[in-house]
Design an enzyme around this catalytic site. Structure first.
Site, PDB file in Angstrom:
ATOM      1  N   GLU A 113       0.902  -1.054   0.014  1.00 32.53           N
ATOM      2  CA  GLU A 113       0.013   0.121  -0.164  1.00 32.53           C
ATOM      3  C   GLU A 113       0.882   1.237   0.105  1.00 32.53           C
ATOM      4  OE1 GLU A 113      -4.102  -1.407   2.084  1.00 32.53           O
ATOM      5  OE2 GLU A 113      -2.273  -1.237   3.247  1.00 32.53           O
ATOM      6  N   GLU A 133      -4.132  -9.908   3.580  1.00 37.53           N
ATOM      7  CA  GLU A 133      -4.707  -9.767   4.839  1.00 37.53           C
ATOM      8  C   GLU A 133      -6.108 -10.545   5.276  1.00 37.53           C
ATOM      9  OE1 GLU A 133      -2.827  -5.664   4.099  1.00 37.53           O
ATOM     10  OE2 GLU A 133      -3.705  -7.264   2.773  1.00 37.53           O
TER      11      GLU A 133
END
Length: 259
Positions: A113, A133
């Protein structure tokens, strides 16, 4: 300056934010605060034309957030963490100056990210990218669902997030995620060359172009075209804009001063 795992240095018209938290440069709450502080310093420093973000070692750029830290977080503490990390990543996009990252290994979770928020990504051949995740029962919380979708589309993003696919460096380049892939021992030189090119570019025009490009994702076309026109006029009326036009007419190389 050095705080926690983050080192900030300025030289040759660029600032470097270096993340060094062995073994995989995981990011803590304090690290995100430090990154945000460094980005603000770079934005405020008129001598800085470009920001370079790098990770220490050859194993990882950043392989996520510090799970040992967040596993004891309350809901409020996790919300505060997301506010801090989100602000740091959003600052990259809102900065006037281009931000480049050198990806020297794993870029997973928050590391991916962080890379997605940057304007340029250059990777070593051993780099890999993923958002794992869901294997922890959660989802990306630092812009992964949004920035990755804008870059590679809905279907590919669902493969990365829902199926847990990891992208190698060459596939990432083929999808347009990275600008170049080089051997690990050539990464520093490749990024340095790109930084040296960027610092010579006209600062006002770069900031204007970055702002206009960003608006393409956020605004309807007619609004985006108006943003582009306003950005063009800022660049045209700048000292560097006038110098560039004169230099072209006089058949010489322009001398940009950053104004």
């Amino acid at each position: 300056m050095q705080q926690s795992a983050i080192t900030y240095t300025v030289s040759d018209s660029y600032a470097r934010i270096h993340i060094d938290n062995p073994p995989v440069n995981a990011l803590s709450l304090s690290a995100f605060r430090d990154i945000d502080h460094c980005l603000q310093q770079a934005e405020d420093d008129e001598s800085v034309r470009v920001v370079w973000i790098s990770g220490g070692g050859q194993k990882a750029f950043v392989a996520g957030i510090d799970i040992k830290e967040i596993r004891a977080f309350s809901v409020d503490e996790m919300g505060a963490f997301n506010q801090v990390s989100g602000a740091a990543l959003s600052r990259i996009g809102s900065m006037r100056k281009p931000v480049i990252c050198s990806i020297n290994g794993l870029a997973l979770g928050a590391g991916f990210e962080l890379a997605l928020a940057c304007d340029f990504r250059i990777a070593s051949e051993n780099a890999s990218f993923g958002l794992p995740e869901l294997s922890l029962g959660i989802i990306p919380g630092g812009g992964g669902t949004q920035r990755l979708t804008r870059l590679i589309g809905e279907a590919r993003t669902k493969e990365v997030i829902l199926l847990g696919r990891t992208l190698g460096a060459q596939e990432a380049q083929s999808l347009g995620l990275v600008s170049a892939v080089v051997p690990i021992d050539e990464l520093e030189a490749q990024v340095t060359a790109t930084v040296e090119t960027l610092v010579k570019r006209p600062a006002v025009a770069m900031a204007s172009a970055k702002h206009a490009i960003q608006s393409a994702f956020e605004q309807p076309l007619p609004v985006g075209l108006q943003v582009e026109n306003e950005a063009f006029m800022r660049a045209f009326t700048s000292a560097d804009g006038q110098e560039g036009i004169r230099a072209f007419a006089e058949r010489r190389n322009p001398v940009f001063v950053g104004r």
